[in-house]
Design a protein around this motif. Structure first.
Motif, PDB file in Angstrom:
ATOM      1  N   ASP A 162      30.866  37.839  -1.395  1.00  0.00           N
ATOM      2  CA  ASP A 162      31.320  36.463  -1.154  1.00  0.00           C
ATOM      3  C   ASP A 162      31.450  35.683  -2.460  1.00  0.00           C
ATOM      4  N   GLY A 163      30.606  36.036  -3.426  1.00  0.00           N
ATOM      5  CA  GLY A 163      30.714  35.481  -4.776  1.00  0.00           C
ATOM      6  C   GLY A 163      30.624  33.972  -4.879  1.00  0.00           C
ATOM      7  N   ILE A 164      31.066  33.486  -6.035  1.00  0.00           N
ATOM      8  CA  ILE A 164      30.992  32.044  -6.315  1.00  0.00           C
ATOM      9  C   ILE A 164      31.836  31.260  -5.304  1.00  0.00           C
ATOM     10  N   GLU A 165      32.993  31.798  -4.952  1.00  0.00           N
ATOM     11  CA  GLU A 165      33.864  31.075  -4.019  1.00  0.00           C
ATOM     12  C   GLU A 165      33.186  30.917  -2.656  1.00  0.00           C
ATOM     13  N   GLY A 166      32.502  31.980  -2.223  1.00  0.00           N
ATOM     14  CA  GLY A 166      31.783  31.931  -0.945  1.00  0.00           C
ATOM     15  C   GLY A 166      30.677  30.887  -0.981  1.00  0.00           C
ATOM     16  N   ALA A 167      29.965  30.830  -2.108  1.00  0.00           N
ATOM     17  CA  ALA A 167      28.877  29.853  -2.244  1.00  0.00           C
ATOM     18  C   ALA A 167      29.444  28.437  -2.222  1.00  0.00           C
ATOM     19  N   LYS A 168      30.541  28.239  -2.936  1.00  0.00           N
ATOM     20  CA  LYS A 168      31.146  26.897  -2.977  1.00  0.00           C
ATOM     21  C   LYS A 168      31.611  26.464  -1.578  1.00  0.00           C
ATOM     22  N   SER A 169      32.213  27.396  -0.830  1.00  0.00           N
ATOM     23  CA  SER A 169      32.660  27.054   0.533  1.00  0.00           C
ATOM     24  C   SER A 169      31.481  26.656   1.406  1.00  0.00           C
ATOM     25  N   ALA A 170      30.383  27.403   1.274  1.00  0.00           N
ATOM     26  CA  ALA A 170      29.195  27.109   2.084  1.00  0.00           C
ATOM     27  C   ALA A 170      28.667  25.706   1.772  1.00  0.00           C
ATOM     28  N   ILE A 171      28.663  25.363   0.490  1.00  0.00           N
ATOM     29  CA  ILE A 171      28.139  24.055   0.068  1.00  0.00           C
ATOM     30  C   ILE A 171      29.032  22.931   0.606  1.00  0.00           C
ATOM     31  N   ILE A 172      30.335  23.085   0.451  1.00  0.00           N
ATOM     32  CA  ILE A 172      31.264  22.044   0.922  1.00  0.00           C
ATOM     33  C   ILE A 172      31.211  21.919   2.449  1.00  0.00           C
ATOM     34  N   GLU A 173      31.118  23.069   3.119  1.00  0.00           N
ATOM     35  CA  GLU A 173      31.027  23.062   4.586  1.00  0.00           C
ATOM     36  C   GLU A 173      29.795  22.278   5.053  1.00  0.00           C
ATOM     37  N   THR A 174      28.683  22.477   4.355  1.00  0.00           N
ATOM     38  CA  THR A 174      27.435  21.793   4.717  1.00  0.00           C
ATOM     39  C   THR A 174      27.551  20.289   4.486  1.00  0.00           C
ATOM     40  N   ILE A 175      28.144  19.907   3.370  1.00  0.00           N
ATOM     41  CA  ILE A 175      28.314  18.477   3.069  1.00  0.00           C
ATOM     42  C   ILE A 175      29.228  17.835   4.112  1.00  0.00           C
ATOM     43  N   GLU A 176      30.305  18.539   4.426  1.00  0.00           N
ATOM     44  CA  GLU A 176      31.275  17.989   5.381  1.00  0.00           C
ATOM     45  C   GLU A 176      30.639  17.803   6.760  1.00  0.00           C
ATOM     46  N   ALA A 177      29.837  18.780   7.170  1.00  0.00           N
ATOM     47  CA  ALA A 177      29.192  18.696   8.483  1.00  0.00           C
ATOM     48  C   ALA A 177      28.126  17.593   8.517  1.00  0.00           C
ATOM     49  N   SER A 178      27.585  17.244   7.369  1.00  0.00           N
ATOM     50  CA  SER A 178      26.551  16.194   7.322  1.00  0.00           C
ATOM     51  C   SER A 178      27.140  14.835   7.664  1.00  0.00           C
ATOM     52  N   GLY A 179      28.370  14.631   7.230  1.00  0.00           N
ATOM     53  CA  GLY A 179      29.096  13.397   7.533  1.00  0.00           C
ATOM     54  C   GLY A 179      28.263  12.156   7.331  1.00  0.00           C
ATOM     55  N   ALA A 180      28.252  11.311   8.335  1.00  0.00           N
ATOM     56  CA  ALA A 180      27.542  10.038   8.237  1.00  0.00           C
ATOM     57  C   ALA A 180      26.043  10.191   8.488  1.00  0.00           C
ATOM     58  N   ASN A 181      25.635  11.337   9.041  1.00  0.00           N
ATOM     59  CA  ASN A 181      24.237  11.495   9.451  1.00  0.00           C
ATOM     60  C   ASN A 181      23.237  11.450   8.307  1.00  0.00           C
ATOM     61  N   ALA A 182      23.658  11.941   7.148  1.00  0.00           N
ATOM     62  CA  ALA A 182      22.712  12.116   6.039  1.00  0.00           C
ATOM     63  C   ALA A 182      22.636  10.899   5.132  1.00  0.00           C
ATOM     64  N   CYS A 183      23.154   9.749   5.602  1.00  0.00           N
ATOM     65  CA  CYS A 183      23.168   8.544   4.781  1.00  0.00           C
ATOM     66  C   CYS A 183      23.876   8.750   3.448  1.00  0.00           C
ATOM     67  N   PRO A 184      25.158   9.100   3.475  1.00  0.00           N
ATOM     68  CA  PRO A 184      25.874   9.207   2.215  1.00  0.00           C
ATOM     69  C   PRO A 184      26.028   7.844   1.533  1.00  0.00           C
ATOM     70  N   PRO A 185      26.205   7.788   0.212  1.00  0.00           N
ATOM     71  CA  PRO A 185      26.390   8.897  -0.711  1.00  0.00           C
ATOM     72  C   PRO A 185      25.131   9.753  -0.877  1.00  0.00           C
ATOM     73  N   MET A 186      25.332  11.049  -0.749  1.00  0.00           N
ATOM     74  CA  MET A 186      24.205  11.986  -0.769  1.00  0.00           C
ATOM     75  C   MET A 186      23.930  12.502  -2.175  1.00  0.00           C
ATOM     76  N   VAL A 187      22.762  13.123  -2.286  1.00  0.00           N
ATOM     77  CA  VAL A 187      22.456  13.970  -3.440  1.00  0.00           C
ATOM     78  C   VAL A 187      22.245  15.357  -2.837  1.00  0.00           C
ATOM     79  N   VAL A 188      22.820  16.373  -3.467  1.00  0.00           N
ATOM     80  CA  VAL A 188      22.760  17.711  -2.893  1.00  0.00           C
ATOM     81  C   VAL A 188      22.026  18.652  -3.848  1.00  0.00           C
ATOM     82  N   GLY A 189      20.968  19.257  -3.351  1.00  0.00           N
ATOM     83  CA  GLY A 189      20.216  20.241  -4.135  1.00  0.00           C
ATOM     84  C   GLY A 189      20.568  21.631  -3.625  1.00  0.00           C
ATOM     85  N   VAL A 190      20.950  22.517  -4.542  1.00  0.00           N
ATOM     86  CA  VAL A 190      21.359  23.853  -4.127  1.00  0.00           C
ATOM     87  C   VAL A 190      20.517  24.896  -4.861  1.00  0.00           C
ATOM     88  N   GLY A 191      19.993  25.855  -4.107  1.00  0.00           N
ATOM     89  CA  GLY A 191      19.264  26.971  -4.706  1.00  0.00           C
ATOM     90  C   GLY A 191      20.005  28.252  -4.386  1.00  0.00           C
TER      91      GLY A 191
END
Lengths: 280, 182
Positions: A162-191
Motif C-alpha cells: 500500500d506504501g506511502i500513497e496507501g497511508a496518505k489515503s487512510a489519513i485523509i479518509e479518517t479526517i474526512e469522516a471526522s467532519g464536524a464531530n472532532a471540533c475542527p480545525p483539528m490537529v492530527v497525530g499519525v504513528g
C-alpha cells in the motif's frame, strides 16, 4: 543516583492538569490567528475569532478552555539514574490527577467500567506511559484528551504494498469522516510502523509536537505538508461549517516495523489539543 | 443579522428557521447527554412520568465543568450529537422541538425532525468559556447521581447557535462543505 520525592511528582502532575486545561498552547493560539486571516468562509472566520476570544477568556478567568477536560494522559520520561522515594509512582500520578481535577474545577469524565458506566468522580485512573531514558531527570507531560475527537481516531493495518500513497489515503479518509464531530480545525497525530499498539502510542505522542514544527525526516516532512494541503481542501472548515481551515497541523512519526506490515494509526485531536510539560 | 429567538420553541418558530441562520436564544433550555438520554428512554419504556415535558422544549447536549464558588456554571460547550441519535426520534415524537450540539445526525433523526417539525442547532464546540457567559442560571432537575450528565434547566440570554439542519432537512454541513472543497 538522584533522589526525587514522590510528593514533588504529585504536585507537578496536579499543576500540569490545571495548566493544560486553562492555558491554550502558544502554537495553537498562533495557528488560530494565522488561519483566521486566511479563512475564505465568513462563518469559518467568525468561528476562528470566537476560538481566539474563548481562549483569552479561559486564560483570564482561569477556567477550562473546553468543558471536556479530558481523560488525563500522562507521559513520563524517567532518567535511569533517578531513585523515586516515598511511595508508589502510579498512585502518585493518579493522586496528582485527582487533586488537579478537583482543585482546578475540571470535569470528571471517567467511568469505572466500559459497560457499567459509573463515574469514578475524580477523573482517575490516568492513562500512563513510561519511558526510561538516560540521565537523572524526570520529564512529566500531561495531555488531557477529549473524546469528541478521540472517537474519530482510527488504526489501519495496511499491506507493505500500500506504501506511502496507501497511508496518505487512510489519513485523509479518517479526517474526512471526522467532519464536524472532532471540533475542527483539528490537529492530527499519525504513528506509522511498529506494531498495532506502538503505532497508536506514536500517534498520541505525535500530538505533543507543536503545530508548525515539521518532521526532521525529509520525506516525512514532505508528506506532512502535502497532507495538510489536501486536508484543508476537503471543505470541512472550522466546526464543519465550511471553509479552508480544517486542520491546523498534521504530525507524522515513523518507526521500524515487521516485513509483513504497515500499521498506520491516526489520532484525531480537536482545536484545543492540550499538553503541558515540566522537567524535575 | 442574528435572529432573536425566545423559548418555548413552537412549531411556527421552527418553520421560520432555515439552515445557515444565526440565532441568539433567550429563555429556558435543558441539558442532557449520553447517560441522561439512556435513563430517560428507560423511563419512557417503563411507562414512568418524565421529569420534564418535552413539548416545545430545547435540549442542549452538554456536560459542563464544575462551577467555582460564586459562579453559575463552569465551561459549557456542546458535545458531539451523533451519540444521542438512537434516542432522539423517541423524544422528538414526544414534542421536543430543538436540539443543540455539534456534528452530524443520522438519517433516522433527520426523517423524524421533518416529521415532527424540529430543528438542530450547532453551538461552537470548544468555545466553552465563551458560551458559559450567556448562561444566567443553572438548576439540576433530575438524575443528579449522573454528575455532569444530570438533567439541568438553564436560563440563557442571547445564547449563540447556528441552524445546521432545519425542519425541511436542509443540512448546512453538507451544503457548505461542497462550496469549499477544492
Amino acid at each position: 543516583m538522584r533522589k526525587i520525592d514522590i510528593h514533588e511528582i504529585i504536585d507537578v502532575v496536579k499543576e500540569l492538569c490545571i495548566d493544560a486545561n486553562y492555558n491554550i498552547g502558544g502554537d495553537i493560539f498562533c495557528a488560530f490567528e494565522e488561519y483566521s486571516k486566511k479563512e475564505n468562509s465568513v462563518i469559518g472566520k467568525e468561528v476562528l475569532e470566537q476560538l481566539i476570544d474563548n481562549s483569552k477568556i479561559a486564560k483570564k478567568k482561569q477556567m477550562p478552555i473546553c468543558q471536556d477536560t479530558g481523560m488525563a494522559v500522562v507521559f513520563l520520561e524517567i532518567g535511569q539514574e533517578v531513585f523515586i522515594e516515598g511511595g508508589d509512582l502510579n498512585e502518585a500520578i493518579n493522586e496528582g490527577v485527582r487533586r488537579g481535577y478537583e482543585e482546578g474545577y475540571l470535569r470528571k469524565s471517567v467511568v469505572r467500567d466500559p459497560f457499567y458506566r459509573e463515574n469514578t468522580n475524580d477523573n482517575t485512573p490516568a492513562i500512563i506511559h513510561y519511558d526510561i531514558v538516560k540521565g537523572n531527570l524526570i520529564k512529566i507531560t500531561v495531555a488531557p484528551k477529549g473524546f469528541g475527537s478521540e472517537n474519530m481516531s482510527r488504526i489501519y493495518m495496511l499491506k507493505p504494498s500500500d506504501g506511502i500513497e496507501g497511508a496518505k489515503s487512510a489519513i485523509i479518509e479518517t479526517i474526512e469522516a471526522s467532519g464536524a464531530n472532532a471540533c475542527p480545525p483539528m490537529v492530527v497525530g499519525v504513528g506509522i510502523g511498529g506494531t498495532f499498539e506502538k503505532a497508536a502510542i506514536l500517534a498520541k505522542k505525535a500530538l505533543l509536537r507543536p503545530v508548525g514544527e515539521t518532521s526532521m525526516i525529509e520525506y516525512v516532512k514532505e508528506m506532512e505538508e502535502e497532507l495538510l494541503k489536501k486536508a484543508n481542501g476537503l471543505g470541512i472548515g472550522p466546526q464543519g461549517l465550511g471553509g479552508n481551515t480544517t486542520v491546523l497541523g498534521i504530525n507524522v512519526e515513523v518507526f521500524p516495523t515487521h516485513i509483513a506490515g504497515l500499521p498506520v494509526a491516526i489520532n484525531i485531536s480537536c482545536h484545543v489539543t492540550r499538553h503541558s510539560s515540566k522537567v524535575i | 443579522m442574528d435572529i432573536k429567538l425566545t423559548t418555548p420553541l413552537t412549531k411556527e418558530k421552527v418553520e421560520n428557521l432555515k439552515s445557515g441562520d444565526k440565532v441568539l436564544i433567550t429563555g429556558v433550555i435543558y441539558t442532557l447527554r449520553d447517560a441522561g438520554h439512556k435513563k430517560m428512554i428507560e423511563q419512557i419504556n417503563n411507562g414512568e412520568t418524565l421529569p420534564i415535558d418535552m413539548k416545545d422544549n430545547i435540549i442542549y447536549y452538554v456536560g459542563p465543568s464544575p462551577a467555582r464558588p460564586g459562579q453559575i456554571i463552569g465551561s459549557a460547550g456542546p458535545t458531539t450529537s451523533y451519540r444521542m441519535d438512537d434516542y432522539t426520534p423517541t423524544l422528538l415524537d414526544l414534542g421536543l422541538k430543538g436540539m443543540i450540539g455539534k456534528g452530524e445526525r443520522n438519517e433516522s433523526v433527520i426523517l423524524s425532525m421533518k416529521k415532527n417539525t424540529s430543528v438542530y442547532f450547532a453551538a461552537v464546540g470548544g468555545a466553552a468559556a465563551l458560551i458559559s457567559n450567556t448562561i444566567k442560571s443553572c438548576e439540576i432537575i433530575a438524575y443528579e447521581e449522573l454528575g455532569t450528565e444530570s438533567l439541568k434547566k438553564l436560563e440563557v440570554e442571547n445564547f449563540p447557535v447556528i441552524v445546521v439542519i432545519d425542519c425541511r432537512g436542509n443540512n448546512l454541513y453538507k451544503t457548505e462543505r461542497e462550496k469549499y472543497r477544492t
